[in-house]
Design a protein around this motif. Structure first.
Motif, PDB file in Angstrom:
ATOM      1  N   PRO A   1      38.077  42.513  27.542  1.00  0.00           N
ATOM      2  CA  PRO A   1      39.681  42.940  27.819  1.00  0.00           C
ATOM      3  C   PRO A   1      40.208  42.378  28.230  1.00  0.00           C
ATOM      4  CG  PRO A   1      37.439  44.104  28.963  1.00  0.00           C
ATOM      5  CD  PRO A   1      37.212  43.147  28.138  1.00  0.00           C
ATOM      6  N   ILE A   2      41.330  43.263  29.480  1.00  0.00           N
ATOM      7  CA  ILE A   2      42.361  41.826  30.198  1.00  0.00           C
ATOM      8  C   ILE A   2      41.422  41.969  31.180  1.00  0.00           C
ATOM      9  CG2 ILE A   2      43.554  43.592  30.696  1.00  0.00           C
ATOM     10  CD1 ILE A   2      46.299  41.313  30.376  1.00  0.00           C
ATOM     11  N   VAL A   3      41.391  42.664  31.891  1.00  0.00           N
ATOM     12  CA  VAL A   3      40.063  43.103  32.914  1.00  0.00           C
ATOM     13  C   VAL A   3      39.477  41.924  32.822  1.00  0.00           C
ATOM     14  CG1 VAL A   3      39.259  44.160  35.172  1.00  0.00           C
ATOM     15  CG2 VAL A   3      40.883  45.743  33.774  1.00  0.00           C
ATOM     16  N   ALA A   4      38.647  41.742  32.541  1.00  0.00           N
ATOM     17  CA  ALA A   4      37.689  40.824  32.593  1.00  0.00           C
ATOM     18  C   ALA A   4      38.311  39.397  32.303  1.00  0.00           C
ATOM     19  CB  ALA A   4      36.615  41.549  31.234  1.00  0.00           C
TER      20      ALA A   4
ATOM     21  N   SER B   1      41.439  38.413  33.575  1.00  0.00           N
ATOM     22  CA  SER B   1      41.717  38.253  34.404  1.00  0.00           C
ATOM     23  C   SER B   1      41.246  37.761  35.547  1.00  0.00           C
ATOM     24  CB  SER B   1      42.632  39.639  35.455  1.00  0.00           C
ATOM     25  OG  SER B   1      43.418  39.583  33.997  1.00  0.00           O
ATOM     26  N   GLU B   2      39.561  37.873  35.532  1.00  0.00           N
ATOM     27  CA  GLU B   2      38.978  37.985  36.441  1.00  0.00           C
ATOM     28  C   GLU B   2      38.043  36.057  36.607  1.00  0.00           C
ATOM     29  OE1 GLU B   2      35.404  40.426  35.896  1.00  0.00           O
ATOM     30  OE2 GLU B   2      35.959  42.272  36.724  1.00  0.00           O
TER      31      GLU B   2
ATOM     32  N   SER C   1      46.943  37.378  38.361  1.00  0.00           N
ATOM     33  CA  SER C   1      47.932  38.605  38.394  1.00  0.00           C
ATOM     34  C   SER C   1      47.404  39.550  36.604  1.00  0.00           C
ATOM     35  CB  SER C   1      49.107  39.064  39.049  1.00  0.00           C
ATOM     36  OG  SER C   1      50.214  38.806  37.584  1.00  0.00           O
ATOM     37  N   ARG C   2      47.014  39.669  36.388  1.00  0.00           N
ATOM     38  CA  ARG C   2      46.857  40.504  35.433  1.00  0.00           C
ATOM     39  C   ARG C   2      47.791  40.593  34.209  1.00  0.00           C
ATOM     40  NH1 ARG C   2      43.674  46.410  35.944  1.00  0.00           N
ATOM     41  NH2 ARG C   2      42.229  45.301  37.044  1.00  0.00           N
ATOM     42  N   THR C   3      49.111  41.142  35.317  1.00  0.00           N
ATOM     43  CA  THR C   3      50.662  40.779  34.620  1.00  0.00           C
ATOM     44  C   THR C   3      50.590  38.979  34.042  1.00  0.00           C
ATOM     45  OG1 THR C   3      51.875  42.649  35.609  1.00  0.00           O
ATOM     46  CG2 THR C   3      53.098  40.345  34.554  1.00  0.00           C
TER      47      THR C   3
ATOM     48  N   ASN D   1      48.368  38.429  30.893  1.00  0.00           N
ATOM     49  CA  ASN D   1      49.015  39.491  29.947  1.00  0.00           C
ATOM     50  C   ASN D   1      49.884  38.450  29.148  1.00  0.00           C
ATOM     51  OD1 ASN D   1      48.804  41.245  28.054  1.00  0.00           O
ATOM     52  ND2 ASN D   1      51.217  42.541  29.654  1.00  0.00           N
TER      53      ASN D   1
ATOM     54  N   GLU E   1      40.652  50.675  26.595  1.00  0.00           N
ATOM     55  CA  GLU E   1      40.952  49.765  26.691  1.00  0.00           C
ATOM     56  C   GLU E   1      41.335  49.158  25.513  1.00  0.00           C
ATOM     57  OE1 GLU E   1      37.786  48.044  28.992  1.00  0.00           O
ATOM     58  OE2 GLU E   1      36.541  47.420  26.587  1.00  0.00           O
TER      59      GLU E   1
ATOM     60  N   ARG F   1      41.031  44.887  23.984  1.00  0.00           N
ATOM     61  CA  ARG F   1      40.114  44.201  23.702  1.00  0.00           C
ATOM     62  C   ARG F   1      40.949  42.722  23.242  1.00  0.00           C
ATOM     63  NH1 ARG F   1      35.905  45.084  25.504  1.00  0.00           N
ATOM     64  NH2 ARG F   1      34.123  42.991  25.241  1.00  0.00           N
TER      65      ARG F   1
END
Length: 110
Positions: free
Chosen positions: A32-35, A37-38, A43-45, A48, A68, A70
């Motif tokens: 997922p984007i959260v993982a 981005s880490e 930024s997540r933006t 994205n 979410e 993926r």
């Protein structure tokens, strides 16, 4: 019905080092984007936006899993890169063979 036209080509998509790293991450497993981005000081933006470019080039796909999204690597599009690079591999192999032949057939100046 024909496939939709891609907005970005593979070469444009991989031109950015962040996108190349995203592809390497997704080669290991869907994320997922959260993982994703880490792994970046972005930024997540921003991540994205990179994912959209990769998706527009057909290099990644996305699917909803619960709440979410993926992302998954679509390696088939990388064949275009492989084919293009194969030409230059042959080119350099030929050049190195010519250099080797030249060096081996040139008399020693001593």
């Amino acid at each position: 019905m024909s496939a939709p036209a891609l907005k970005h080509d593979v070469f444009q998509a991989i031109a950015d080092p962040t996108r190349r790293t995203v592809l390497q991450l997704l080669a290991r497993n869907d994320m997922p984007i959260v993982a994703i981005s880490e792994n970046f000081p972005l930024s997540r933006t921003a991540i994205n936006k990179h994912l959209h470019i990769l998706s527009d080039a057909g290099l990644v796909s996305s699917r909803r899993v619960g709440r979410e999204t993926r992302y998954r690597l679509q390696p088939e599009r990388l064949i275009e890169l492989k084919d293009w690079l194969a030409f230059f591999e042959t080119y350099w192999d030929d050049r190195m063979s010519l250099l080797k032949e030249f060096v081996e057939n040139t008399p020693d100046p001593q």
